[in-house]
Design a protein around this motif. Structure first.
Motif, PDB file in Angstrom:
ATOM      1  N   MET B  32      33.844  37.883  32.325  1.00 36.71           N
ATOM      2  CA  MET B  32      34.988  37.016  32.593  1.00 36.71           C
ATOM      3  C   MET B  32      35.680  37.496  33.861  1.00 36.71           C
ATOM      4  O   MET B  32      35.658  38.696  34.169  1.00 36.71           O
ATOM      5  CB  MET B  32      35.970  37.019  31.407  1.00 36.71           C
ATOM      6  CG  MET B  32      35.360  36.497  30.111  1.00 36.71           C
ATOM      7  SD  MET B  32      36.527  36.423  28.738  1.00 36.71           S
ATOM      8  CE  MET B  32      37.505  34.980  29.180  1.00 36.71           C
ATOM      9  N   TYR B  33      36.309  36.557  34.567  1.00 39.08           N
ATOM     10  CA  TYR B  33      36.885  36.849  35.886  1.00 39.08           C
ATOM     11  C   TYR B  33      38.263  36.199  36.011  1.00 39.08           C
ATOM     12  O   TYR B  33      38.502  35.123  35.466  1.00 39.08           O
ATOM     13  CB  TYR B  33      35.991  36.280  36.998  1.00 39.08           C
ATOM     14  CG  TYR B  33      34.551  36.742  36.954  1.00 39.08           C
ATOM     15  CD1 TYR B  33      33.625  36.106  36.118  1.00 39.08           C
ATOM     16  CD2 TYR B  33      34.110  37.802  37.735  1.00 39.08           C
ATOM     17  CE1 TYR B  33      32.315  36.524  36.065  1.00 39.08           C
ATOM     18  CE2 TYR B  33      32.786  38.220  37.694  1.00 39.08           C
ATOM     19  CZ  TYR B  33      31.896  37.578  36.855  1.00 39.08           C
ATOM     20  OH  TYR B  33      30.589  37.997  36.808  1.00 39.08           O
ATOM     21  N   TRP B  34      39.119  36.858  36.773  1.00 40.19           N
ATOM     22  CA  TRP B  34      40.386  36.272  37.182  1.00 40.19           C
ATOM     23  C   TRP B  34      40.396  36.156  38.712  1.00 40.19           C
ATOM     24  O   TRP B  34      40.138  37.127  39.426  1.00 40.19           O
ATOM     25  CB  TRP B  34      41.584  37.124  36.764  1.00 40.19           C
ATOM     26  CG  TRP B  34      42.049  36.878  35.368  1.00 40.19           C
ATOM     27  CD1 TRP B  34      41.903  37.696  34.290  1.00 40.19           C
ATOM     28  CD2 TRP B  34      42.767  35.731  34.896  1.00 40.19           C
ATOM     29  NE1 TRP B  34      42.471  37.124  33.183  1.00 40.19           N
ATOM     30  CE2 TRP B  34      43.013  35.925  33.524  1.00 40.19           C
ATOM     31  CE3 TRP B  34      43.228  34.565  35.500  1.00 40.19           C
ATOM     32  CZ2 TRP B  34      43.691  34.994  32.753  1.00 40.19           C
ATOM     33  CZ3 TRP B  34      43.902  33.638  34.728  1.00 40.19           C
ATOM     34  CH2 TRP B  34      44.131  33.856  33.368  1.00 40.19           C
ATOM     35  N   TYR B  35      40.723  34.934  39.192  1.00 43.57           N
ATOM     36  CA  TYR B  35      40.846  34.655  40.616  1.00 43.57           C
ATOM     37  C   TYR B  35      42.242  34.112  40.892  1.00 43.57           C
ATOM     38  O   TYR B  35      42.888  33.542  40.025  1.00 43.57           O
ATOM     39  CB  TYR B  35      39.868  33.570  41.055  1.00 43.57           C
ATOM     40  CG  TYR B  35      38.399  33.935  41.018  1.00 43.57           C
ATOM     41  CD1 TYR B  35      37.651  33.748  39.866  1.00 43.57           C
ATOM     42  CD2 TYR B  35      37.764  34.426  42.154  1.00 43.57           C
ATOM     43  CE1 TYR B  35      36.308  34.060  39.842  1.00 43.57           C
ATOM     44  CE2 TYR B  35      36.405  34.729  42.139  1.00 43.57           C
ATOM     45  CZ  TYR B  35      35.694  34.539  40.979  1.00 43.57           C
ATOM     46  OH  TYR B  35      34.358  34.839  40.961  1.00 43.57           O
ATOM     47  N   ARG B  36      42.655  34.234  42.147  1.00 47.17           N
ATOM     48  CA  ARG B  36      43.806  33.489  42.630  1.00 47.17           C
ATOM     49  C   ARG B  36      43.357  32.602  43.784  1.00 47.17           C
ATOM     50  O   ARG B  36      42.441  32.955  44.543  1.00 47.17           O
ATOM     51  CB  ARG B  36      44.960  34.401  43.051  1.00 47.17           C
ATOM     52  CG  ARG B  36      44.685  35.370  44.153  1.00 47.17           C
ATOM     53  CD  ARG B  36      45.936  36.194  44.496  1.00 47.17           C
ATOM     54  NE  ARG B  36      46.953  35.379  45.166  1.00 47.17           N
ATOM     55  CZ  ARG B  36      48.174  35.820  45.477  1.00 47.17           C
ATOM     56  NH1 ARG B  36      48.532  37.052  45.166  1.00 47.17           N
ATOM     57  NH2 ARG B  36      49.044  35.024  46.075  1.00 47.17           N
ATOM     58  N   GLN B  37      44.003  31.438  43.907  1.00 46.19           N
ATOM     59  CA  GLN B  37      43.639  30.496  44.951  1.00 46.19           C
ATOM     60  C   GLN B  37      44.877  30.160  45.758  1.00 46.19           C
ATOM     61  O   GLN B  37      45.881  29.689  45.226  1.00 46.19           O
ATOM     62  CB  GLN B  37      43.047  29.204  44.373  1.00 46.19           C
ATOM     63  CG  GLN B  37      42.523  28.247  45.435  1.00 46.19           C
ATOM     64  CD  GLN B  37      41.820  27.048  44.847  1.00 46.19           C
ATOM     65  OE1 GLN B  37      42.191  26.541  43.790  1.00 46.19           O
ATOM     66  NE2 GLN B  37      40.768  26.573  45.513  1.00 46.19           N
ATOM     67  N   ASP B  38      44.799  30.436  47.051  1.00 51.43           N
ATOM     68  CA  ASP B  38      45.900  30.193  47.974  1.00 51.43           C
ATOM     69  C   ASP B  38      45.389  29.428  49.177  1.00 51.43           C
ATOM     70  O   ASP B  38      44.252  29.653  49.615  1.00 51.43           O
ATOM     71  CB  ASP B  38      46.499  31.522  48.446  1.00 51.43           C
ATOM     72  CG  ASP B  38      46.921  32.412  47.299  1.00 51.43           C
ATOM     73  OD1 ASP B  38      46.242  33.416  47.030  1.00 51.43           O
ATOM     74  OD2 ASP B  38      47.931  32.081  46.664  1.00 51.43           O
ATOM     75  N   LYS B  53      36.946  45.809  26.488  1.00 54.67           N
ATOM     76  CA  LYS B  53      37.561  47.042  27.030  1.00 54.67           C
ATOM     77  C   LYS B  53      36.894  47.530  28.304  1.00 54.67           C
ATOM     78  O   LYS B  53      37.212  48.629  28.784  1.00 54.67           O
ATOM     79  CB  LYS B  53      37.595  48.154  25.973  1.00 54.67           C
ATOM     80  CG  LYS B  53      38.455  47.810  24.764  1.00 54.67           C
ATOM     81  CD  LYS B  53      38.582  48.964  23.796  1.00 54.67           C
ATOM     82  CE  LYS B  53      39.469  48.555  22.618  1.00 54.67           C
ATOM     83  NZ  LYS B  53      39.582  49.625  21.606  1.00 54.67           N
ATOM     84  N   ASP B  54      35.986  46.756  28.880  1.00 56.67           N
ATOM     85  CA  ASP B  54      35.315  47.114  30.133  1.00 56.67           C
ATOM     86  C   ASP B  54      35.788  46.199  31.243  1.00 56.67           C
ATOM     87  O   ASP B  54      35.459  45.004  31.248  1.00 56.67           O
ATOM     88  CB  ASP B  54      33.800  46.996  29.990  1.00 56.67           C
ATOM     89  CG  ASP B  54      33.232  48.030  29.055  1.00 56.67           C
ATOM     90  OD1 ASP B  54      32.282  47.689  28.321  1.00 56.67           O
ATOM     91  OD2 ASP B  54      33.730  49.168  29.053  1.00 56.67           O
ATOM     92  N   THR B  55      36.568  46.752  32.182  1.00 49.71           N
ATOM     93  CA  THR B  55      37.085  45.940  33.273  1.00 49.71           C
ATOM     94  C   THR B  55      36.950  46.697  34.588  1.00 49.71           C
ATOM     95  O   THR B  55      36.781  47.919  34.604  1.00 49.71           O
ATOM     96  CB  THR B  55      38.570  45.583  33.054  1.00 49.71           C
ATOM     97  OG1 THR B  55      39.355  46.781  33.096  1.00 49.71           O
ATOM     98  CG2 THR B  55      38.788  44.877  31.726  1.00 49.71           C
ATOM     99  N   ASP B  56      37.043  45.949  35.688  1.00 51.21           N
ATOM    100  CA  ASP B  56      36.989  46.581  37.004  1.00 51.21           C
ATOM    101  C   ASP B  56      37.773  45.740  37.998  1.00 51.21           C
ATOM    102  O   ASP B  56      38.090  44.574  37.725  1.00 51.21           O
ATOM    103  CB  ASP B  56      35.544  46.733  37.475  1.00 51.21           C
ATOM    104  CG  ASP B  56      35.372  47.893  38.448  1.00 51.21           C
ATOM    105  OD1 ASP B  56      34.218  48.274  38.710  1.00 51.21           O
ATOM    106  OD2 ASP B  56      36.391  48.411  38.964  1.00 51.21           O
ATOM    107  N   LYS B  57      38.100  46.382  39.138  1.00 48.68           N
ATOM    108  CA  LYS B  57      38.925  45.724  40.135  1.00 48.68           C
ATOM    109  C   LYS B  57      38.109  44.801  41.015  1.00 48.68           C
ATOM    110  O   LYS B  57      36.925  45.039  41.278  1.00 48.68           O
ATOM    111  CB  LYS B  57      39.610  46.770  41.013  1.00 48.68           C
ATOM    112  CG  LYS B  57      40.585  47.651  40.264  1.00 48.68           C
ATOM    113  CD  LYS B  57      41.188  48.695  41.200  1.00 48.68           C
ATOM    114  CE  LYS B  57      42.170  49.579  40.448  1.00 48.68           C
ATOM    115  NZ  LYS B  57      42.771  50.601  41.341  1.00 48.68           N
ATOM    116  N   GLY B  58      38.807  43.759  41.515  1.00 50.55           N
ATOM    117  CA  GLY B  58      38.222  42.892  42.510  1.00 50.55           C
ATOM    118  C   GLY B  58      38.863  43.129  43.864  1.00 50.55           C
ATOM    119  O   GLY B  58      39.416  44.198  44.134  1.00 50.55           O
ATOM    120  N   GLU B  59      38.807  42.113  44.699  1.00 51.79           N
ATOM    121  CA  GLU B  59      39.258  42.209  46.086  1.00 51.79           C
ATOM    122  C   GLU B  59      40.768  42.380  46.225  1.00 51.79           C
ATOM    123  O   GLU B  59      41.255  43.081  47.115  1.00 51.79           O
ATOM    124  CB  GLU B  59      38.821  40.936  46.824  1.00 51.79           C
ATOM    125  CG  GLU B  59      39.233  40.834  48.277  1.00 51.79           C
ATOM    126  CD  GLU B  59      38.918  39.469  48.863  1.00 51.79           C
ATOM    127  OE1 GLU B  59      38.296  38.631  48.166  1.00 51.79           O
ATOM    128  OE2 GLU B  59      39.312  39.225  50.027  1.00 51.79           O
TER     129      GLU B  59
END
Lengths: 112, 114
Positions: B32-38, B53-59
């Protein structure tokens, strides 16, 4: 950051005209997706291209993946007002997160 | 329809307040992913999850945290909202295997930080 340049940013055409949208990068992608987004909604997947040189057709839309898998194009024949929207390309990486890099989008308006 | 819902769909909040956005999926997808759109930036990845419980950072992860305590829910938290976090937030799941790295998106949450 691996960039994906999309052009043009904006396109306003008359119904019945043809158009091409380009997506270019210096990076090689394992696959490339094209999405279409309408106001107030999330992007909707149109197609995935995987093999260099691959061409896929979806009614009046033709998608091509470059031979080197660094670029792609979307061609629309005889555009209709219903094609209006934001078109996004996204390159896929076979990395740990299976992440996508998105282009900035092409906002298309087709006037009747 | 990939069975993805987001809540709330719209939120207005004040600078400095905490905000949590929820993404819910019904099809048991691992990623699963979280994005922002601007405007002018397209979609940018904030954080992603590859399992419970497994997550990592994006841009663009600064100022955001995430949690995934069960497969179907992925939460995005702004600990102390700032005006620069005014955006439209999209959740996505990964479907397909191997080279077919296809993501399907939720309807989005429009967040305004005053």
């Amino acid at each position: 950051t691996q960039l994906l340049e999309q052009s043009p940013q904006f396109l306003s055409i008359q119904e019945g005209e043809n158009l091409t949208v380009y997506c270019n990068s210096s990076s090689v992608f394992s696959s490339l997706q094209w999405y279409r987004q309408e106001p107030g909604e999330g992007p909707v997947l149109l197609v995935t291209v995987v093999t260099g040189g691959e061409v896929k057709k979806l009614k009046r839309l033709t998608f091509q993946f470059g031979d080197a898998r660094k670029d792609s194009s979307l061609h629309i024949t005889a555009a209709q007002p219903g094609d209006t929207g934001l078109y996004l390309c996204a390159g896929a990486h076979n990395n740990a997160g299976n992440m996508l890099t998105f282009g900035g989008g092409t906002r298309l308006m087709v006037k009747p | 329809d990939a069975g993805i819902t987001q809540s709330p769909r719209h939120k207005v909040t004040e600078t400095g307040t905490p905000v949590t956005l929820r993404c819910h999926q019904t099809e048991n997808h691992r990623y699963m992913y979280w994005y922002r759109q601007d405007p002018g930036h397209g979609l940018r990845l904030i954080h992603y999850s590859y399992g419970v419980k497994d997550t990592d950072k994006g841009e663009v992860s600064d100022g955001y945290s995430v949690s995934r305590s069960k497969t179907e829910d992925f939460l995005l938290t702004l600990e102390s909202a700032t005006s620069s976090q005014t955006s439209v937030y999209f959740c996505a799941i990964r479907a397909g295997t191997g080279t077919y790295n296809e993501q399907f998106f939720g309807p989005g949450t429009r967040l305004t930080v005053l």
